[in-house]
Write a protein that holds these residues in place. Sequence first.
Motif, PDB file in Angstrom:
ATOM      1  N   UNK A 109    -104.594  -4.247  17.492  1.00 53.53           N
ATOM      2  CA  UNK A 109    -104.631  -5.213  16.357  1.00 53.53           C
ATOM      3  C   UNK A 109    -104.959  -6.444  16.880  1.00 53.53           C
ATOM      4  N   UNK A 110    -105.867  -7.337  16.639  1.00 47.17           N
ATOM      5  CA  UNK A 110    -106.220  -8.672  17.029  1.00 47.17           C
ATOM      6  C   UNK A 110    -104.998  -9.612  17.018  1.00 47.17           C
ATOM      7  N   UNK A 111    -104.057  -9.552  16.145  1.00 49.88           N
ATOM      8  CA  UNK A 111    -102.962 -10.271  15.774  1.00 49.88           C
ATOM      9  C   UNK A 111    -101.660  -9.857  16.590  1.00 49.88           C
ATOM     10  N   UNK A 112    -101.943  -8.789  17.124  1.00 51.62           N
ATOM     11  CA  UNK A 112    -100.845  -8.118  17.998  1.00 51.62           C
ATOM     12  C   UNK A 112    -101.262  -7.792  19.470  1.00 51.62           C
ATOM     13  N   UNK A 113    -101.627  -8.854  20.220  1.00 55.37           N
ATOM     14  CA  UNK A 113    -102.221  -8.541  21.322  1.00 55.37           C
ATOM     15  C   UNK A 113    -101.460  -9.569  22.466  1.00 55.37           C
ATOM     16  N   UNK A 114    -100.357  -9.508  23.064  1.00 54.72           N
ATOM     17  CA  UNK A 114     -99.640 -10.122  23.843  1.00 54.72           C
ATOM     18  C   UNK A 114    -100.481  -9.818  25.252  1.00 54.72           C
ATOM     19  N   UNK A 115    -100.146 -10.813  26.262  1.00 49.93           N
ATOM     20  CA  UNK A 115    -100.976 -10.717  27.355  1.00 49.93           C
ATOM     21  C   UNK A 115    -100.116 -10.054  28.670  1.00 49.93           C
ATOM     22  N   UNK A 116     -98.721 -10.131  28.639  1.00 48.13           N
ATOM     23  CA  UNK A 116     -98.273  -9.505  29.688  1.00 48.13           C
ATOM     24  C   UNK A 116     -98.204  -8.060  29.780  1.00 48.13           C
TER      25      UNK A 116
END
Length: 296
Positions: free
Chosen positions: A74-81
């Motif tokens: 999901x684009x709105x649930x994409x953390x980077x760590x």
Amino acid sequence: MPSRGVDVSGKEVRMDQYRRGELVFDVIDAGPADGPVVILLHGFPQMNTSWNAVITKLTARGYRCLAPNQRGYSRGARPTRRRDYRVSELVEDVRTLIDASGAHRVHLVGHDCGAFVVWFAAAQMPDRLATASPLSTPHPVGGRKALLTSWQIFASWYVLFFQLPRIPERVFIGSRGTATGLSKFLQAHRQTPENAERDARAMAAPGRFTAAVNWYRAMPLANFVRLLRGQITVPTMHVFSDGDTFLSPKGAHASGRNVSSEYRFELLRGVSHWMLDEDPDAVADLLLEWFVAQPV
């Protein structure tokens, strides 16, 4: 937290998203609002639409189906760590969706990486699940044994490759975002050219492939022994296919040793890893029979 019901005009309102903190997940919500809830978790490298054919059969029998695009997809649930993709976080995403649905207990189904989450969810929150149905992926303990005693270690080369920074993105997606490498990889594992191109195109969206690979990169950070402590007490049906080139049948056949509740093992013959594409009717029929035997 969004829920499904009716608005002031009496029109039914469906859940198309749900939120956990600052993360927003996209969801397919289909079927009668008052039906038993079935949550369907997709695998790698597919999206929630991989369940469409199964959803059609389940909703026709009165079940409400919720199929999220999971963390990173999901684009709105994409953390980077990478630590944000630990399995404990993935399980809590599911718990939040159950809460958002308004149900106390649900049928939880997952394919591939989604099945990986199902096993841990069954261990961590058995009180919220009526049944657990992992498709393809074996119980992690059984999978570990297969890794040491069968050809599984050779089939899992890509899991080790995914631990490298940036290189998997270059090989599978490419600098131009064509995802040709990913398409060829999927076709080498018996996905049809048409479906391989479909999945590769979806994964070429900015940031999506890296987020999906972060599921694998976070695996070394998980304390699997603690998360899987004890036997699975949720009624469990494991569905495997004899044409799976990713997963050794040895791990699949060993999974039942880790379930103390009712356990059912089903083998789809002549079907590859991509069972949701190749034989969704057989998958749906098995699920319907299982749900009737283990009602919410």
